[in-house]
Write an enzyme that holds these catalytic residues in place. Structure first.
Site, PDB file in Angstrom:
ATOM      1  N   ARG A   1       0.818  -1.222   0.000  1.00 40.74           N
ATOM      2  CA  ARG A   1       0.000   0.000   0.000  1.00 40.74           C
ATOM      3  C   ARG A   1       0.847   1.266   0.000  1.00 40.74           C
ATOM      4  O   ARG A   1       0.458   2.278   0.596  1.00 40.74           O
ATOM      5  CB  ARG A   1      -0.946   0.031   1.207  1.00 40.74           C
ATOM      6  CG  ARG A   1      -1.964  -1.077   1.203  1.00 40.74           C
ATOM      7  CD  ARG A   1      -3.186  -0.623   0.475  1.00 40.74           C
ATOM      8  NE  ARG A   1      -4.094  -1.733   0.262  1.00 40.74           N
ATOM      9  CZ  ARG A   1      -5.356  -1.757   0.660  1.00 40.74           C
ATOM     10  NH1 ARG A   1      -5.844  -0.744   1.300  1.00 40.74           N
ATOM     11  NH2 ARG A   1      -6.105  -2.789   0.392  1.00 40.74           N
TER      12      ARG A   1
ATOM     13  N   ARG B   1      -3.321   6.696   0.687  1.00 41.66           N
ATOM     14  CA  ARG B   1      -3.835   7.843   1.437  1.00 41.66           C
ATOM     15  C   ARG B   1      -2.870   8.532   2.380  1.00 41.66           C
ATOM     16  O   ARG B   1      -3.073   9.689   2.733  1.00 41.66           O
ATOM     17  CB  ARG B   1      -5.075   7.407   2.218  1.00 41.66           C
ATOM     18  CG  ARG B   1      -6.257   7.184   1.324  1.00 41.66           C
ATOM     19  CD  ARG B   1      -7.386   6.510   2.073  1.00 41.66           C
ATOM     20  NE  ARG B   1      -7.085   5.109   2.297  1.00 41.66           N
ATOM     21  CZ  ARG B   1      -7.948   4.234   2.809  1.00 41.66           C
ATOM     22  NH1 ARG B   1      -9.145   4.627   3.171  1.00 41.66           N
ATOM     23  NH2 ARG B   1      -7.606   2.971   2.964  1.00 41.66           N
TER      24      ARG B   1
ATOM     25  N   ARG C   1      -6.764  12.669  -5.371  1.00 43.31           N
ATOM     26  CA  ARG C   1      -8.077  12.073  -5.127  1.00 43.31           C
ATOM     27  C   ARG C   1      -9.198  13.107  -5.221  1.00 43.31           C
ATOM     28  O   ARG C   1     -10.327  12.771  -5.544  1.00 43.31           O
ATOM     29  CB  ARG C   1      -8.074  11.422  -3.745  1.00 43.31           C
ATOM     30  CG  ARG C   1      -9.141  10.376  -3.570  1.00 43.31           C
ATOM     31  CD  ARG C   1      -8.914   9.549  -2.354  1.00 43.31           C
ATOM     32  NE  ARG C   1      -8.857  10.370  -1.147  1.00 43.31           N
ATOM     33  CZ  ARG C   1      -9.053   9.897   0.070  1.00 43.31           C
ATOM     34  NH1 ARG C   1      -9.322   8.618   0.258  1.00 43.31           N
ATOM     35  NH2 ARG C   1      -8.984  10.684   1.112  1.00 43.31           N
TER      36      ARG C   1
ATOM     37  N   ASP D   1      -6.671  -2.687  -7.751  1.00 39.46           N
ATOM     38  CA  ASP D   1      -7.279  -3.357  -6.606  1.00 39.46           C
ATOM     39  C   ASP D   1      -7.477  -4.827  -6.957  1.00 39.46           C
ATOM     40  O   ASP D   1      -7.546  -5.186  -8.134  1.00 39.46           O
ATOM     41  CB  ASP D   1      -8.612  -2.714  -6.215  1.00 39.46           C
ATOM     42  CG  ASP D   1      -8.994  -3.090  -4.786  1.00 39.46           C
ATOM     43  OD1 ASP D   1      -8.533  -2.432  -3.842  1.00 39.46           O
ATOM     44  OD2 ASP D   1      -9.719  -4.089  -4.616  1.00 39.46           O
TER      45      ASP D   1
ATOM     46  N   TYR E   1     -15.373 -11.579  -1.365  1.00 35.40           N
ATOM     47  CA  TYR E   1     -16.048 -10.355  -1.816  1.00 35.40           C
ATOM     48  C   TYR E   1     -17.229 -10.661  -2.718  1.00 35.40           C
ATOM     49  O   TYR E   1     -18.304 -10.070  -2.580  1.00 35.40           O
ATOM     50  CB  TYR E   1     -15.064  -9.424  -2.536  1.00 35.40           C
ATOM     51  CG  TYR E   1     -14.185  -8.656  -1.575  1.00 35.40           C
ATOM     52  CD1 TYR E   1     -14.742  -7.718  -0.708  1.00 35.40           C
ATOM     53  CD2 TYR E   1     -12.824  -8.877  -1.515  1.00 35.40           C
ATOM     54  CE1 TYR E   1     -13.953  -7.024   0.191  1.00 35.40           C
ATOM     55  CE2 TYR E   1     -12.028  -8.181  -0.616  1.00 35.40           C
ATOM     56  CZ  TYR E   1     -12.602  -7.258   0.239  1.00 35.40           C
ATOM     57  OH  TYR E   1     -11.823  -6.577   1.141  1.00 35.40           O
TER      58      TYR E   1
HETATM   59  O1  CP3 Z   1       0.199  -1.662  -2.529  1.00 32.54           O
HETATM   60  C1  CP3 Z   1      -0.161  -0.742  -3.295  1.00 32.54           C
HETATM   61  O2  CP3 Z   1       0.299   0.417  -3.211  1.00 32.54           O
HETATM   62  C2  CP3 Z   1      -1.145  -1.052  -4.420  1.00 32.54           C
HETATM   63  C3  CP3 Z   1      -2.463  -0.698  -4.082  1.00 32.54           C
HETATM   64  C4  CP3 Z   1      -3.500  -1.681  -3.598  1.00 32.54           C
HETATM   65  C5  CP3 Z   1      -4.832  -1.273  -3.415  1.00 32.54           C
HETATM   66  N1  CP3 Z   1      -5.575  -2.364  -3.100  1.00 32.54           N
HETATM   67  C6  CP3 Z   1      -5.324   0.100  -3.583  1.00 32.54           C
HETATM   68  C7  CP3 Z   1      -6.442   0.513  -2.719  1.00 32.54           C
HETATM   69  C8  CP3 Z   1      -3.437  -3.052  -3.322  1.00 32.54           C
HETATM   70  C9  CP3 Z   1      -2.247  -3.988  -3.347  1.00 32.54           C
HETATM   71  C10 CP3 Z   1      -4.770  -3.462  -3.010  1.00 32.54           C
HETATM   72  C11 CP3 Z   1      -5.128  -4.863  -2.726  1.00 32.54           C
HETATM   73  C12 CP3 Z   1      -6.330  -5.123  -1.938  1.00 32.54           C
HETATM   74  N2  CP3 Z   1      -7.575  -4.560  -2.061  1.00 32.54           N
HETATM   75  C13 CP3 Z   1      -6.423  -6.115  -0.944  1.00 32.54           C
HETATM   76  C14 CP3 Z   1      -5.304  -7.011  -0.524  1.00 32.54           C
HETATM   77  C15 CP3 Z   1      -4.362  -6.289   0.361  1.00 32.54           C
HETATM   78  C16 CP3 Z   1      -4.718  -6.374   1.803  1.00 32.54           C
HETATM   79  O3  CP3 Z   1      -4.915  -5.285   2.383  1.00 32.54           O
HETATM   80  O4  CP3 Z   1      -4.761  -7.475   2.340  1.00 32.54           O
HETATM   81  C17 CP3 Z   1      -7.727  -6.106  -0.434  1.00 32.54           C
HETATM   82  C18 CP3 Z   1      -8.263  -6.977   0.680  1.00 32.54           C
HETATM   83  C19 CP3 Z   1      -8.461  -5.122  -1.162  1.00 32.54           C
HETATM   84  C20 CP3 Z   1      -9.878  -4.754  -1.024  1.00 32.54           C
HETATM   85  C21 CP3 Z   1      -9.971  -3.326  -0.611  1.00 32.54           C
HETATM   86  N3  CP3 Z   1      -9.900  -2.261  -1.492  1.00 32.54           N
HETATM   87  C22 CP3 Z   1     -10.011  -2.797   0.709  1.00 32.54           C
HETATM   88  C23 CP3 Z   1     -10.092  -3.617   1.975  1.00 32.54           C
HETATM   89  C24 CP3 Z   1      -9.976  -1.397   0.583  1.00 32.54           C
HETATM   90  C25 CP3 Z   1      -9.835  -0.386   1.697  1.00 32.54           C
HETATM   91  C26 CP3 Z   1     -11.092   0.141   2.266  1.00 32.54           C
HETATM   92  C27 CP3 Z   1     -10.736   1.402   3.064  1.00 32.54           C
HETATM   93  O5  CP3 Z   1     -11.109   2.478   2.592  1.00 32.54           O
HETATM   94  O6  CP3 Z   1     -10.012   1.304   4.051  1.00 32.54           O
HETATM   95  C28 CP3 Z   1      -9.916  -1.087  -0.789  1.00 32.54           C
HETATM   96  C29 CP3 Z   1      -9.819   0.243  -1.386  1.00 32.54           C
HETATM   97  C30 CP3 Z   1      -8.444   0.612  -1.739  1.00 32.54           C
HETATM   98  N4  CP3 Z   1      -7.651  -0.101  -2.590  1.00 32.54           N
HETATM   99  C31 CP3 Z   1      -7.717   1.753  -1.281  1.00 32.54           C
HETATM  100  C32 CP3 Z   1      -6.467   1.699  -1.905  1.00 32.54           C
HETATM  101  C33 CP3 Z   1      -5.355   2.702  -1.809  1.00 32.54           C
HETATM  102  C34 CP3 Z   1      -8.231   2.820  -0.330  1.00 32.54           C
HETATM  103  C35 CP3 Z   1      -9.238   3.691  -0.946  1.00 32.54           C
HETATM  104  C36 CP3 Z   1      -8.676   4.956  -1.543  1.00 32.54           C
HETATM  105  O7  CP3 Z   1      -7.472   5.238  -1.504  1.00 32.54           O
HETATM  106  O8  CP3 Z   1      -9.480   5.715  -2.093  1.00 32.54           O
END
Ligand code: CP3
Length: 350
Positions: free
Chosen positions: A28, A32, A41, A78, A155
């Site tokens: 990640r 954010r 964003r 994602d 999901y």
């Molecule tokens: O590592 C990186 O920099 C790449 C970005 C990345 C995102 N999602 C961007 C994202 C990666 C590797 C993921 C994978 C992902 N997505 C996983 C596996 C990683 C883990 O945490 O175990 C999972 C379970 C998801 C599903 C998902 N998407 C979640 C749980 C969330 C967060 C919800 C929240 O707001 O806390 C997302 C949204 C998401 N994907 C964000 C990011 C940066 C946050 C929302 C945003 O920035 O607007």
């Protein structure tokens, strides 16, 4: 690539070569906690826009690269991004994560899923990965990533994140045949997607089975491990030289099982001491991790001590330095900068 190019650090370590310090990146790392990301964003409020408009996704992926020069640059995307290509519509809601509008609950819905055609469904992924390779050259390694069958199914079936996994566990324990068919279809689609990422420029690919740690070990053996293996085996048949990494959050109870998945590198989270993880996995399994992301709330001295402790415990072979899971959104950006600076000086510090 075919010419006299030096192979980047992370790729060498992931292949098992001896390197002068462990390569470092952060799960990640784009997101954010970075002001540059929060600013962008505002202009692109929808996650699907940020991740599917190539110029925006390229920019977001490169924000941490420009700020910290990590040894790995991960595609901004994602795990649910490929689902629309199988016929499962989705959105990613602010602060909530993935939302599936018509969750998969029946055999008929499983039968209707389409095989993934990445060229048609995910053309932006190729554009993004090609641009990242072009931009970082041999200075860093471009990482692709996918969700694992169990986690994507969680999901698709639940329709959103869950604390209890009641709907998918109900399916697993009362209609296992339906779930097995869904997992098999997901595994085949994910393998196709990993190959497409590699063909587009990903040099290492990480598979996230984030929610498999919520399964008991016996259910992990039935619903998670066989499908992790199915993905890795299919990819290895055509792309044997691309290192594959596996992550499960809450890995402590299933660490040895993760080592049997066919992954080249096992991610270790911070609930396991790195020295114990090495002993449990054996000396031929490469590891990634495993600082508590919360360490970045500590002082600089504390962060440095924990990095050094982790690197010593991991030993000088087959270790990619990382957090045990994603960096938290409220992490001070300067502590992330300090983490990377310190990690990149390790050949002088340790
Ligand atoms: O590592 C990186 O920099 C790449 C970005 C990345 C995102 N999602 C961007 C994202 C990666 C590797 C993921 C994978 C992902 N997505 C996983 C596996 C990683 C883990 O945490 O175990 C999972 C379970 C998801 C599903 C998902 N998407 C979640 C749980 C969330 C967060 C919800 C929240 O707001 O806390 C997302 C949204 C998401 N994907 C964000 C990011 C940066 C946050 C929302 C945003 O920035 O607007």
């Amino acid at each position: 690539m075919g010419f006299a190019a030096t192979t980047p650090h992370l790729l060498r370590a992931a292949r098992g070569e001896i390197v002068d310090r462990p390569p470092v990146w952060m799960m990640r790392q784009a997101g954010r906690y970075m002001k540059a990301y929060r600013d962008l964003r505002e202009k692109y409020p929808s996650f699907r826009e940020r991740s599917e408009i190539p110029e925006v996704a390229i920019e977001v992926s490169l924000q941490p690269w420009r700020a910290f020069q990590p040894d790995g640059v991960i595609l901004f995307s994602d795990i649910v991004t490929p689902l629309p290509g199988l016929g499962i519509d989705m959105d990613i809601a602010e602060g909530k994560g993935p939302i599936i509008h018509a969750p998969i609950r029946t055999q008929a819905q499983v039968d209707q899923l389409r095989p993934l055609e990445p060229e048609a469904a995910l053309p932006f992924i190729k554009t993004i990965l090609q641009a990242l390779r072009q931009e970082v050259g041999n200075k860093s390694t471009v990482l692709g990533f996918v969700g694992a069958p169990w986690t994507l199914a969680a999901y698709a079936v639940e329709g959103k994140g869950s604390k209890t996994y009641s709907i998918i566990k109900n399916m697993a324990f009362t209609q296992p045949d339906v779930l097995h068919q869904l997992l098999a279809k997901f595994a085949d689609a994910i393998a196709v997607y990993v190959r497409y990422q590699i063909d587009s420029g990903a040099q290492v690919v990480q598979m996230f089975d984030s929610w498999a740690g919520y399964l008991s070990p016996q259910d992990y053996d039935t619903f998670a491990l066989p499908y992790q293996k199915r993905v890795f085996q299919q990819v290895k048949e055509t792309h044997p030289d691309t290192p594959l990494i596996l992550l499960v959050s809450g890995s402590a109870g299933v660490l040895e099982r993760m080592g049997q998945s066919g992954a080249d590198v096992v991610t270790v989270d911070w609930t396991v001491d790195m020295a114990d993880a090495r002993a449990r996995l054996g000396k031929h399994v490469k590891v990634q991790g495993n600082l508590d992301p919360g360490v970045l709330y500590g002082s600089k001295e504390f962060i440095r001590d924990r990095i050094i402790d982790t690197v010593r415990k991991a030993g000088n072979w087959g270790h990619i330095l990382n957090l045990g899971h994603g960096v938290h959104p409220d992490t001070p950006e300067e502590n992330v900068a300090f983490f990377f600076e310190t990690a990149k000086q390790l050949n002088v510090l340790v």
